[in-house]
Write a protein that holds these residues in place. Structure first.
Motif, short mmCIF file in Angstrom:
data_model
loop_
_atom_site.label_atom_id
_atom_site.label_comp_id
_atom_site.label_asym_id
_atom_site.label_seq_id
_atom_site.Cartn_x
_atom_site.Cartn_y
_atom_site.Cartn_z
N GLU A 88 0.83 -1.21 0.00
CA GLU A 88 0.00 0.00 0.00
C GLU A 88 0.86 1.27 0.00
O GLU A 88 0.46 2.29 -0.53
CB GLU A 88 -0.93 0.04 1.22
CG GLU A 88 -2.21 -0.73 1.03
CD GLU A 88 -2.11 -2.15 1.54
OE1 GLU A 88 -0.97 -2.64 1.73
OE2 GLU A 88 -3.16 -2.79 1.74
N HIS A 121 -6.77 -6.76 -1.00
CA HIS A 121 -6.26 -8.06 -0.51
C HIS A 121 -6.98 -9.27 -1.12
O HIS A 121 -7.41 -10.18 -0.41
CB HIS A 121 -6.35 -8.10 1.02
CG HIS A 121 -5.69 -6.91 1.65
ND1 HIS A 121 -6.39 -5.79 2.04
CD2 HIS A 121 -4.40 -6.66 1.91
CE1 HIS A 121 -5.54 -4.89 2.53
NE2 HIS A 121 -4.33 -5.39 2.46
N HIS A 181 -4.07 -4.62 10.32
CA HIS A 181 -4.33 -4.03 9.00
C HIS A 181 -5.32 -4.94 8.25
O HIS A 181 -5.17 -6.16 8.31
CB HIS A 181 -2.97 -3.96 8.27
CG HIS A 181 -3.04 -3.62 6.84
ND1 HIS A 181 -3.11 -2.33 6.38
CD2 HIS A 181 -3.01 -4.40 5.73
CE1 HIS A 181 -3.13 -2.34 5.06
NE2 HIS A 181 -3.07 -3.58 4.63
ZN ZN Z 1 -2.61 -4.53 2.85
#
Ligand code: ZN
Length: 291
Positions: free
Chosen positions: A62, A137, A201
């Motif tokens: 990211e 993801h 996360h």
């Molecule tokens: Zn990630």
């Protein structure tokens, strides 16, 4: 004399093609953004191409920004398979195609219905309905991983149609492995006491969606939580009886440890960016099973 010249000419031609073949083989590689993609790609291409990963271990895709030398190297690939949802990919994609028209650019999120970021179950108790785009993801669940693998198969077949049957046979084996992983995970998650978990996360949005779980994140819109957000998360976690807090190597685990202690949960380190995709999927399911 004419005959002699002809043989010299023939030898020269053979030498030329020989050299050309050699140098072509040397540059035959494909690139992927992250390690789990290399796991899928290597199983499909076998020994036909070398597979290189762009985002190095320990980096978060990211926030990743490739160096100019990495971009040059990437441009030499026969094909680049991006996840298609990371910021650096979106920024670099058009330029990369323009400067390397011979290289095939493949978006691995093609034909996939994405989860919106901040809407994966509960990102936070009250996330203010921020829209940050699609959750990237997509490799972290068997169902969506299958789409990623299929996109890799299609791209590889496009750049090397002569070996289509070989790639398709390899894909079939990979597909079988992905289905097997799915049934192992499913079995482990059948009788969970609690279907909620916390992760620093939000890497498991698609995993949670596929198996009817709820993902709570410590991170708030990509940043560490404020004290009031932490209090809110503690209260919510206690109410739900959450017993697992996942942490990932790329992120700070201090907040997650404080939270786990507060609610009496275990901290479990996972690495969804690891090469061995199957091992990681099973590990996540096992941690939830034991909670
Ligand atoms: Zn990630």
């Amino acid at each position: 004399m004419i005959k002699n010249n002809f043989y010299i000419f023939l030898a020269f031609c053979l030498l030329l093609t020989g050299c050309r073949q050699k140098s072509a083989v040397k540059s035959e590689f494909i690139s992927v953004s992250i390690e789990p993609q290399r796991y899928f790609a290597e199983k499909i291409v076998g020994d036909k191409f070398k597979v290189k990963t762009l985002v190095p271990n320990g980096s978060s895709p990211e926030s990743f920004d490739p160096a100019p030398s990495q971009m040059v190297d990437l441009g030499k690939s026969r094909a680049y398979f991006m996840i298609g949802l990371f910021a650096f990919e979106k920024v670099r994609a058009s330029n990369l195609s323009e400067s390397n028209p011979e290289m095939l650019l493949v978006d691995c999120s093609k034909n996939l219905i994405c989860v919106e970021q901040g809407h994966e179950g509960h990102s936070h108790a009250h996330d203010g309905h921020s829209h940050q785009g699609s959750d990237p993801h997509i490799w972290n669940s068997p169902e969506t991983a299958l789409v990623v693998a299929k996109n890799i198969l299609q791209g590889v077949t496009q750049i090397d149609p002569a070996n289509k049957n070989f790639y398709e046979a390899n894909y079939k084996k990979l597909e079988k492995e992905i289905y097997e992983t799915d049934s192992i995970v499913k079995q482990k998650l059948v009788n969970l006491k609690t279907r909620q978990f916390i992760i620093y996360h939000p890497a498991l949005s698609y995993f949670a969606k596929e198996y009817g779980l709820e993902q709570y994140t410590v991170e708030f819109q990509g940043k560490a939580p404020s004290p009031s957000q932490m209090v809110e998360l503690v209260n919510e976690s206690k109410t739900k009886g959450i017993k697992t807090v996942f942490v990932q190597p790329e992120f700070d685990r201090k907040n997650a440890e404080v939270l786990a202690k507060e609610i009496g949960a275990h901290v479990v380190e996972i690495n969804p960016l690891a090469y061995d995709w199957k091992e990681e999927m099973v590990k996540i399911a096992e941690a939830l099973e034991k909670q």
